[in-house]
Design a protein around this motif. Structure first.
Motif, PDB file in Angstrom:
ATOM      1  N   ASN A   1       0.817  -1.210   0.000  1.00 51.34           N
ATOM      2  CA  ASN A   1       0.000   0.000   0.000  1.00 51.34           C
ATOM      3  C   ASN A   1       0.853   1.263   0.000  1.00 51.34           C
ATOM      4  O   ASN A   1       0.494   2.274  -0.618  1.00 51.34           O
ATOM      5  CB  ASN A   1      -0.928   0.010   1.221  1.00 51.34           C
ATOM      6  N   HIS A   2       1.990   1.196   0.679  1.00 50.79           N
ATOM      7  CA  HIS A   2       2.793   2.401   0.882  1.00 50.79           C
ATOM      8  C   HIS A   2       3.547   2.840  -0.369  1.00 50.79           C
ATOM      9  O   HIS A   2       3.673   4.051  -0.625  1.00 50.79           O
ATOM     10  CB  HIS A   2       3.791   2.177   2.017  1.00 50.79           C
ATOM     11  N   VAL A   3       4.070   1.901  -1.143  1.00 51.57           N
ATOM     12  CA  VAL A   3       4.986   2.281  -2.233  1.00 51.57           C
ATOM     13  C   VAL A   3       4.277   2.995  -3.383  1.00 51.57           C
ATOM     14  O   VAL A   3       4.935   3.507  -4.288  1.00 51.57           O
ATOM     15  CB  VAL A   3       5.772   1.058  -2.770  1.00 51.57           C
ATOM     16  N   LYS A   4       2.966   3.065  -3.349  1.00 53.16           N
ATOM     17  CA  LYS A   4       2.243   3.843  -4.362  1.00 53.16           C
ATOM     18  C   LYS A   4       2.475   5.336  -4.183  1.00 53.16           C
ATOM     19  O   LYS A   4       2.239   6.114  -5.116  1.00 53.16           O
ATOM     20  CB  LYS A   4       0.734   3.564  -4.258  1.00 53.16           C
ATOM     21  N   ASN A   5       2.928   5.745  -3.003  1.00 57.90           N
ATOM     22  CA  ASN A   5       2.884   7.164  -2.638  1.00 57.90           C
ATOM     23  C   ASN A   5       4.238   7.859  -2.552  1.00 57.90           C
ATOM     24  O   ASN A   5       4.289   9.069  -2.354  1.00 57.90           O
ATOM     25  CB  ASN A   5       2.183   7.308  -1.277  1.00 57.90           C
ATOM     26  N   GLY A   6       5.351   7.125  -2.663  1.00 56.64           N
ATOM     27  CA  GLY A   6       6.650   7.769  -2.573  1.00 56.64           C
ATOM     28  C   GLY A   6       7.120   7.959  -1.143  1.00 56.64           C
ATOM     29  O   GLY A   6       6.500   7.491  -0.190  1.00 56.64           O
ATOM     30  N   THR A   7       8.241   8.656  -0.986  1.00 55.12           N
ATOM     31  CA  THR A   7       8.868   8.905   0.311  1.00 55.12           C
ATOM     32  C   THR A   7       8.817  10.400   0.611  1.00 55.12           C
ATOM     33  O   THR A   7       8.514  11.205  -0.274  1.00 55.12           O
ATOM     34  CB  THR A   7      10.337   8.461   0.301  1.00 55.12           C
ATOM     35  N   PRO A   8       9.132  10.811   1.856  1.00 56.06           N
ATOM     36  CA  PRO A   8       9.158  12.254   2.143  1.00 56.06           C
ATOM     37  C   PRO A   8      10.089  13.034   1.215  1.00 56.06           C
ATOM     38  O   PRO A   8       9.817  14.190   0.883  1.00 56.06           O
ATOM     39  CB  PRO A   8       9.633  12.295   3.594  1.00 56.06           C
ATOM     40  N   LYS A   9      11.179  12.428   0.799  1.00 57.72           N
ATOM     41  CA  LYS A   9      12.130  13.110  -0.090  1.00 57.72           C
ATOM     42  C   LYS A   9      11.666  13.085  -1.553  1.00 57.72           C
ATOM     43  O   LYS A   9      12.052  13.938  -2.351  1.00 57.72           O
ATOM     44  CB  LYS A   9      13.509  12.440   0.038  1.00 57.72           C
ATOM     45  N   ARG A  10      10.871  12.087  -1.907  1.00 57.18           N
ATOM     46  CA  ARG A  10      10.352  11.930  -3.273  1.00 57.18           C
ATOM     47  C   ARG A  10       8.841  11.703  -3.208  1.00 57.18           C
ATOM     48  O   ARG A  10       8.337  10.658  -3.608  1.00 57.18           O
ATOM     49  CB  ARG A  10      11.026  10.753  -3.984  1.00 57.18           C
ATOM     50  N   PRO A  11       8.084  12.675  -2.699  1.00 51.46           N
ATOM     51  CA  PRO A  11       6.640  12.467  -2.532  1.00 51.46           C
ATOM     52  C   PRO A  11       5.920  12.357  -3.868  1.00 51.46           C
ATOM     53  O   PRO A  11       6.329  12.967  -4.865  1.00 51.46           O
ATOM     54  CB  PRO A  11       6.197  13.707  -1.758  1.00 51.46           C
ATOM     55  N   GLY A  12       4.855  11.554  -3.873  1.00 51.28           N
ATOM     56  CA  GLY A  12       4.018  11.450  -5.063  1.00 51.28           C
ATOM     57  C   GLY A  12       4.606  10.621  -6.180  1.00 51.28           C
ATOM     58  O   GLY A  12       4.007  10.522  -7.256  1.00 51.28           O
ATOM     59  N   GLN A  13       5.767  10.008  -5.965  1.00 50.86           N
ATOM     60  CA  GLN A  13       6.402   9.174  -6.988  1.00 50.86           C
ATOM     61  C   GLN A  13       6.326   7.712  -6.552  1.00 50.86           C
ATOM     62  O   GLN A  13       6.960   7.324  -5.569  1.00 50.86           O
ATOM     63  CB  GLN A  13       7.868   9.567  -7.189  1.00 50.86           C
ATOM     64  N   ALA A  14       5.521   6.927  -7.268  1.00 46.21           N
ATOM     65  CA  ALA A  14       5.406   5.507  -6.935  1.00 46.21           C
ATOM     66  C   ALA A  14       6.787   4.860  -6.957  1.00 46.21           C
ATOM     67  O   ALA A  14       7.615   5.157  -7.825  1.00 46.21           O
ATOM     68  CB  ALA A  14       4.473   4.810  -7.908  1.00 46.21           C
TER      69      ALA A  14
END
Length: 348
Positions: free
Chosen positions: A296-309
């Motif tokens: 579920n999480h990897v669809k949304n990216g990381t704090p450093k790369r938000p919005g990038q699956a």
């Protein structure tokens, strides 16, 4: 043809808009399909290759990683539409520093199957460390394999990379401080430059399980399993908040790439998993929690790369009863060798 009035124009455009809607929804689905599964074969009780491919398809798993060019697997993949990372074992790297050998490898294991098999990446070596005997062979082998891919005019379809683990990065707390170790820098910097020049991602194996079990006094289980109720780590750079260890580990890698002069290089998570038995915090319940939350999480990216699956490959498809050392290494499977799921997981 005369001009269309408003009514005729609406009738004319309706089927076009409908088709465009289907097209765009297809693009969206393709973009969202970020989770694959690694297919390790270190077991004497595993299903046939054809059964494995059918299991991927029946579960909607559209991406696979294999660790060596197993011909029965490649034949079973023909026409499956499953996108593939194909690996080269570390003990084969030296041979591929010979350009002719690399050309033969690409002919036998890629060209003979393309386009019936959808190769995505070639992983030249896995988790080679600065002190390993193979360290000097990785980049020359990558260069020769890439040249052979280019000679086949497949350089736009198939990218050549290598897979590393997170231990090449130090000072990972907070994530913005992450940098490659002194020992790793001379090895990894030319590889990073190669990847940037060829538009290929870096493959990284990211295991919150090992980071947690090596330091349980400072890292909570909830932080490792994506179940923390709020921000656990605040990074002063950008005031970024981290609720899980996976993001922190991955962003430390991105910070290291920035310091190595590659701020735009993409990372593919080529392995991540949690064992169901055999060691500390290894249980069916914890593994199920980790895998479900990771998907579920990897669809949304990381704090450093938000919005990038985040393109991510779960480790692994099966428990492998011949993996060494014994213990947790034999219990990362999403499925038992009888093809029964260990967890109720939707792969999206």
């Amino acid at each position: 043809m005369g001009f269309l009035d408003a009514k005729d124009c609406k009738a004319f455009m309706a089927p076009i808009l409908l088709l465009l809607g289907f097209f765009l929804s297809g693009l969206e689905l393709t973009g969202a399909q970020s989770v694959g599964v690694c297919y390790g074969r270190n077991g004497d009780n595993l299903p046939s290759e054809a059964d494995v491919i059918n299991l991927y398809k029946s579960n909607g798993i559209g991406r696979m990683r294999i660790y060596e060019p197993n011909q029965p697997t490649l034949n079973a993949l023909r026409g499956s539409n499953i996108e593939l990372i194909i690996g080269i074992l570390n003990n084969n790297l030296q041979a591929l520093t010979d350009a002719a050998a690399a050309t033969d490898w690409v002919q036998n294991n890629v060209r003979n199957f393309w386009p019936d098999v959808k190769f995505r990446y070639i992983a030249v070596g896995n988790e080679v460390h600065p002190n390993d005997a193979e360290v000097g062979f990785v980049l020359p082998a990558m260069q020769n394999i890439r040249n052979a891919i280019a000679s086949a005019n497949l350089q736009d379809q198939i990218k050549v990379s290598t897979s590393i683990d997170t231990t090449l990065v130090e000072n990972a707390y907070p994530p913005s401080q992450g940098s490659f170790t002194g020992a790793a820098s001379s090895f990894i910097k030319p590889i990073i430059d190669f990847l940037v020049s060829n538009g290929a991602p870096l493959l990284v194996n990211v295991y919150p399980y090992f980071a947690y079990t090596l330091n349980p006094q400072d890292i909570s289980l909830q932080y490792a399993l994506f179940t923390s109720s709020g921000v656990v780590v605040t990074d002063p750079e950008g005031n970024r908040g981290y609720q899980n260890l996976f993001d922190a580990l991955l962003d430390a890698q991105y910070s290291a790439l920035e310091k190595a002069g590659a701020p735009n290089l993409q990372i593919v998570v080529s392995e991540s998993g949690w064992p169901s038995e055999g060691g500390d915090a290894a249980s069916v319940e914890n593994a199920a929690t980790f895998y479900k939350n990771l998907i579920n999480h990897v669809k949304n990216g990381t704090p450093k790369r938000p919005g990038q699956a985040i393109e991510t490959y779960l480790f692994a498809m099966f428990d492998e009863n011949q993996k060494n050392p014994p213990g947790i290494e034999r219990h990362f499977g999403l499925f038992s060798p009888s093809q029964q799921p260990k967890y109720q997981i939707s792969f999206g």
